[in-house]
Write a protein that holds these residues in place. Structure first.
Motif, PDB file in Angstrom:
ATOM      1  N   TYR A 194       2.901   9.891 -60.903  1.00  0.00           N
ATOM      2  CA  TYR A 194       2.003   8.940 -61.560  1.00  0.00           C
ATOM      3  C   TYR A 194       2.331   7.518 -61.109  1.00  0.00           C
ATOM      4  CZ  TYR A 194       1.076  12.785 -64.832  1.00  0.00           C
ATOM      5  OH  TYR A 194       0.733  13.986 -65.394  1.00  0.00           O
ATOM      6  N   VAL A 195       1.337   6.636 -61.172  1.00  0.00           N
ATOM      7  CA  VAL A 195       1.571   5.209 -60.974  1.00  0.00           C
ATOM      8  C   VAL A 195       1.168   4.496 -62.264  1.00  0.00           C
ATOM      9  CG1 VAL A 195       0.980   3.124 -59.681  1.00  0.00           C
ATOM     10  CG2 VAL A 195       1.228   5.305 -58.483  1.00  0.00           C
ATOM     11  N   ILE A 196       2.130   3.814 -62.860  1.00  0.00           N
ATOM     12  CA  ILE A 196       1.902   3.054 -64.091  1.00  0.00           C
ATOM     13  C   ILE A 196       1.798   1.584 -63.697  1.00  0.00           C
ATOM     14  CG2 ILE A 196       2.810   2.464 -66.368  1.00  0.00           C
ATOM     15  CD1 ILE A 196       4.548   5.055 -66.141  1.00  0.00           C
ATOM     16  N   THR A 197       0.621   1.003 -63.858  1.00  0.00           N
ATOM     17  CA  THR A 197       0.430  -0.373 -63.416  1.00  0.00           C
ATOM     18  C   THR A 197       0.481  -1.351 -64.585  1.00  0.00           C
ATOM     19  OG1 THR A 197      -1.991  -0.367 -63.617  1.00  0.00           O
ATOM     20  CG2 THR A 197      -1.061   0.418 -61.542  1.00  0.00           C
ATOM     21  N   ASP A 198       1.091  -2.488 -64.331  1.00  0.00           N
ATOM     22  CA  ASP A 198       1.075  -3.618 -65.254  1.00  0.00           C
ATOM     23  C   ASP A 198       0.231  -4.694 -64.584  1.00  0.00           C
ATOM     24  OD1 ASP A 198       1.520  -5.875 -66.775  1.00  0.00           O
ATOM     25  OD2 ASP A 198       3.677  -5.593 -66.946  1.00  0.00           O
ATOM     26  N   GLU A 199      -0.981  -4.922 -65.107  1.00  0.00           N
ATOM     27  CA  GLU A 199      -1.931  -5.813 -64.440  1.00  0.00           C
ATOM     28  C   GLU A 199      -2.331  -6.995 -65.324  1.00  0.00           C
ATOM     29  OE1 GLU A 199      -4.314  -3.258 -61.297  1.00  0.00           O
ATOM     30  OE2 GLU A 199      -4.582  -2.383 -63.287  1.00  0.00           O
ATOM     31  N   VAL A 200      -1.373  -7.478 -66.119  1.00  0.00           N
ATOM     32  CA  VAL A 200      -1.704  -8.546 -67.064  1.00  0.00           C
ATOM     33  C   VAL A 200      -2.078  -9.863 -66.362  1.00  0.00           C
ATOM     34  CG1 VAL A 200      -0.311  -7.586 -68.922  1.00  0.00           C
ATOM     35  CG2 VAL A 200       0.714  -9.231 -67.356  1.00  0.00           C
TER      36      VAL A 200
END
Length: 394
Positions: A194-200
């Motif tokens: 999986y890729v968990i993105t933080d795009e804040v």
């Protein structure tokens, strides 16, 4: 008494939040914690006044009020082209901090491994450890903070179940290129991760750079979990409104974890924030213009003062090199700087797995007045540092 949990034995408090407390103690200019010192858009605060009188004031649906979920999904489709189902592919959380924690607990089991790029936002390692997993750190190499694809693949080969991607990156301001994201995507598919993105910081980008959503790449929508929030885009970090977007199977699992972590996000704040989610493109263009101005003001002045620092491609942080002062203990240096120079920053070692003590992080999400005050203090840094005796940071 019986001992407390092993997994939290080596935890410290958040270095970032601690520096804010020290800044308050010495009444210093605070460029440490990543929050703006200017008001949110007036349309949002005006709506909040109305909501304060009319409600809602009770629990919303656990995974977020219907109209708020629909507004987030509309905005996401507008900017990424990705069409998420507001009834099955989104969970509203208490900030992106909870979004990341709930996702990590939903995706990983004890003894799983999670890849984290270094430098990294300090919560990622903590989230991994609290989930019982093991972080694998892959270095981003300065000054452009690229990664070695072979080193990354070696990390996947260790059996990593997920990778955390902060894009644009806190603290180094890197915006990952399309080609770099394709390397990550291909490896995630190859090793079934999986890729968990933080795009804040998705809307805080400086030309000529461009934000690409990982979930838009071929074959990545189903294995990407987007974690984000309204905090930075609308200058409402204290409202704690975040969300995750993912496929229905993942979302259903996250709902359950989220329910027992926090029950739900604040219903009056969701109602008020819908105004912001419905803003047109002019708002986001204006946001980029405003942050470009702040970046140019702050970084241009730092250059005039002769300091060495990273030139951020996105987000609103600068990593400044303090090697010239003989810094060996950046924690002690930042506390001394807050107390003596009157400027609060964050020690760079809190962001790196590598042995890094020559960098400090500064946040320029501030008014011009605050930035000028900070620069006036920076102008005294050399004189005060060179004159300092009996300090613990050399």
């Amino acid at each position: 008494m019986r001992p407390l949990s092993d997994r939290t034995t080596h935890f410290t408090d958040s270095v970032i939040r601690r520096m804010t407390r020290i800044a308050n103690q010495y009444d210093s200019v605070n460029l440490s914690q990543g929050f703006p010192d200017f008001a949110p858009p007036k349309a949002i605060t005006d709506r909040l006044r109305e909501v304060a009188a009319e409600g809602p004031h009770q629990y919303a649906i656990t995974w977020g009020a219907q109209n708020f979920r629909e507004a987030v999904c509309r905005k996401q489709k507008h900017f990424s082209g990705l069409d998420y189902d507001p009834n099955g592919e989104i969970v509203i959380t208490c900030g992106s901090t909870e979004a990341m924690m709930a996702t990590m607990m939903s995706v990983t089991d004890p003894c799983d491994k999670v890849i984290i790029f270094s430098p990294f936002y300090e919560n990622y390692g903590a989230d991994t450890i609290l989930s019982g997993s093991e972080p694998i750190y892959v270095p981003l190499v300065p000054p452009d903070f690229h990664f070695d694809a072979d080193v990354l693949e070696a990390a996947f080969q260790q059996g990593a179940k997920a990778l955390v991607l902060c894009n644009p990156s806190n603290p180094c301001g890197k915006v990952f290129t399309y080609d770099e994201l394709m390397i990550i995507a291909d490896l995630a598919k190859k090793y079934d991760a999986y890729v968990i993105t933080d795009e804040v910081y998705e809307h805080i980008i400086y030309e000529p750079y461009h934000h690409t959503y990982m979930a838009t790449l071929p074959g990545m929508r189903e294995r990407t979990i987007i974690c984000s929030s309204l905090s930075k885009t609308y200058s409402i970090t204290g409202w704690r409104l975040g969300y995750i977007l993912s496929n229905p199977e993942i979302s259903e699992r996250v709902k359950k974890v989220h329910d027992f972590l926090t029950v739900g996000a604040p219903s009056p704040l969701m109602e008020a924030a819908i105004v912001g989610l419905n803003f047109g493109d002019d708002y986001y263009k204006g946001l980029q213009t405003q942050y470009t101005h702040r970046k140019n003001l702050f970084c241009g002045s730092m250059k005039d003062l002769g300091f060495t620092f990273t030139d951020p491609q996105g987000a609103y942080y600068v990593l400044m090199d303090v090697s010239e002062f003989g810094v060996r203990d950046d924690d002690a240096f930042c506390e001394w700087m807050t107390r003596v120079v009157g400027l609060a920053t964050v020690p760079g070692s809190s962001f790196f797995k590598e042995d890094v003590h020559h960098l400090i992080r500064l946040n320029f999400a501030k008014t011009d007045e605050t930035l000028y005050a900070a620069l006036n203090r920076l102008e005294t840094l050399r004189e005060k540092a060179n004159a300092a005796t009996d300090v613990t940071w050399r």
